[in-house]
Structures are given as C-alpha cells and as structure tokens.
Write a protein that holds these residues in place. Structure first.
Motif, PDB file in Angstrom:
ATOM      1  N   GLN A 193       0.822  -1.206   0.000  1.00 21.56           N
ATOM      2  CA  GLN A 193       0.000   0.000   0.000  1.00 21.56           C
ATOM      3  C   GLN A 193       0.860   1.263   0.000  1.00 21.56           C
ATOM      4  O   GLN A 193       0.567   2.226  -0.709  1.00 21.56           O
ATOM      5  N   HIS A 194       1.913   1.262   0.797  1.00 18.56           N
ATOM      6  CA  HIS A 194       2.800   2.426   0.844  1.00 18.56           C
ATOM      7  C   HIS A 194       3.513   2.656  -0.486  1.00 18.56           C
ATOM      8  O   HIS A 194       3.920   3.782  -0.785  1.00 18.56           O
ATOM      9  N   ALA A 195       3.662   1.589  -1.270  1.00 14.68           N
ATOM     10  CA  ALA A 195       4.292   1.711  -2.590  1.00 14.68           C
ATOM     11  C   ALA A 195       3.300   2.127  -3.662  1.00 14.68           C
ATOM     12  O   ALA A 195       3.671   2.284  -4.832  1.00 14.68           O
ATOM     13  N   GLY A 196       2.039   2.302  -3.278  1.00 16.78           N
ATOM     14  CA  GLY A 196       1.017   2.716  -4.234  1.00 16.78           C
ATOM     15  C   GLY A 196       0.512   1.603  -5.122  1.00 16.78           C
ATOM     16  O   GLY A 196      -0.081   1.868  -6.180  1.00 16.78           O
ATOM     17  N   LEU A 197       0.711   0.365  -4.713  1.00 19.02           N
ATOM     18  CA  LEU A 197       0.262  -0.769  -5.505  1.00 19.02           C
ATOM     19  C   LEU A 197      -1.231  -1.013  -5.300  1.00 19.02           C
ATOM     20  O   LEU A 197      -1.803  -0.618  -4.289  1.00 19.02           O
TER      21      LEU A 197
END
Length: 238
Positions: A193-197
């Motif tokens: 989630q933090h990687a924007g996936l």
C-alpha cells in the motif's frame, strides 16, 4: 525453468493430517480452474511425517513439489524461500487447514489476472462469513485496528492466510520485509500500500480449524512488530 501461470504454496509445520486433505483438494480445484500451476509444499522442520507425505505425492504428480527445511525457519522465511524457487507469474499461498474455503481460489487468482498487484481474502469485511471463537474474534479485530491506526492500512484483515501476488511485484517487496514469521503477511500488505500498488481485498467464507500454530508469544511479538514498523515508516525514513 519454464515459467508457468500460478505457483501455489502451502506453508506447513507438523500438519500431516491437514496435508492429506489439502493436497488432493488443491489439485482438484486448480486443475478445474484450467491454469498451468505448481503446488509447492514449504515444509518447515516438521517431525510428524509431513515431509514423507509430500514425497509420496511428488511420486504421483509432477506438479507437486516439496521444499523441505531441516530446521524451522518461520512462516515468512519459508515463503521467501518458496518465492525464490517458484516459476509462476502469480504467487499465492493459503493455510493448509483450508480454513478459508478453497472455492475462493479462482477469485484470488483472477484478481491478479485482472490487474491487482496483491489480492487477499478477508474475514472481517461485512460480507464475510466466518465461524470462530469469541476470544479469537476480539483479538483479530483488535490487532487489525492497530495496524490501520499505526501503519495507515486501508484493509480490514491483514492476517488471513489466503493471499496472491504478482510474482515480480513480490520479489521487489521481499527485500524490504523484515519479519521472518507471522508478521510477514501484514508487512507485505502494508508495504504494498505504501508503494502505491493495487491491493484487492474480498470477503471469504472462513471456518476456524481445530488447532493453530499461532501462540501467545506470536501475538505479543506481532504487536511489537507493529510498533517497530511504525518507527521504520515514520521515523527512520526521515
């Protein structure tokens, strides 16, 4: 090694009786689903005959592969090792007791095929249908609330053992995952989630099994892991 469509992993620690059901049932569902696949049993230092059970299946079906460890590594390390050995474009795993209804497996895989980077079953969405004891229900909801509060996750359930990933995406996440055991599940979802996936969560039918290898010290440890990960995300990066 030739690439195949799906790698399915069963993490196993002293689960021989569950394996006797999970292996044939997995082969049945995956065959009917119609994708090329391999079924890796990540057997983690078992002493109850689990290894021998899988070895018998290897002789009968070339799609079954044993990944044995003489000493227990922990769930996370076992999954990391399975990923390194896998050939599938999609990497998925689920608990060997089939607590999550295995009929959800086609949806889990299809979520990735339809564009998700990560897909996970959820026991805690309003539409989920679960059967388990009240004390574990309270513990689970409390744990997931803390993950959302401290780690900024948008998901309902981080520890459901029913997950799939694009293999190339997971291989990029693994070097950032520090957990070697149960917190691996949560850490992979939070980092994604933090990687924007794109992380798809969907409700499942789930029934508590007769036993679990999660102990009090594991629950305590995961609480500590939440705080350590919060520090990494909010302090170390600065």
């Amino acid at each position: 090694m030739n690439t195949i469509q799906v790698t399915v992993v069963l993490p196993v620690y002293n689960d021989v009786e569950a394996l006797k059901v999970a292996i044939p049932r997995s082969l049945e569902v995956l065959t009917e689903f119609g994708r090329t696949f391999e079924l890796i049993v990540a057997e983690d230092g078992s002493t109850d005959g689990s290894r021998e059970c899988v070895e018998e299946w290897e002789k009968k079906d070339s799609r079954v592969r044993l990944l044995h460890s003489d000493e227990r590594q922990g769930r996370g390390k076992a999954l990391n090792r399975a990923l390194a050995e896998s050939r599938g474009e999609i990497f998925c795993y689920y608990d060997v007791d089939l607590a999550t209804d295995i009929n959800h497996l086609p949806e889990l895989i299809t979520r990735i095929e339809n564009g998700a980077d990560v897909a996970t079953g959820s026991r805690l969405m309003p539409e989920s249908n679960i059967i388990r004891s009240g004390d574990r229900e309270v513990a689970s909801r409390s744990y997931n609330m803390l993950v959302r509060l401290f780690l900024g996750s948008k998901l309902h359930d981080h520890q459901c053992g029913f997950k799939a990933y694009r293999s190339d995406v997971l291989k990029e996440l693994v070097p950032k995952i520090r957990a070697s055991h149960w917190f691996w599940d949560t850490e992979s979802l939070v980092l994604a989630q933090h990687a924007g996936l794109r992380v798809d969560e969907f409700p499942v039918v789930w029934t508590q099994g007769p036993g679990t290898t999660v102990r009090f010290k594991d629950v305590y440890g995961m609480g500590s892991d939440i705080l350590k990960m919060w520090w990494r995300l909010h302090v170390e990066k600065n």
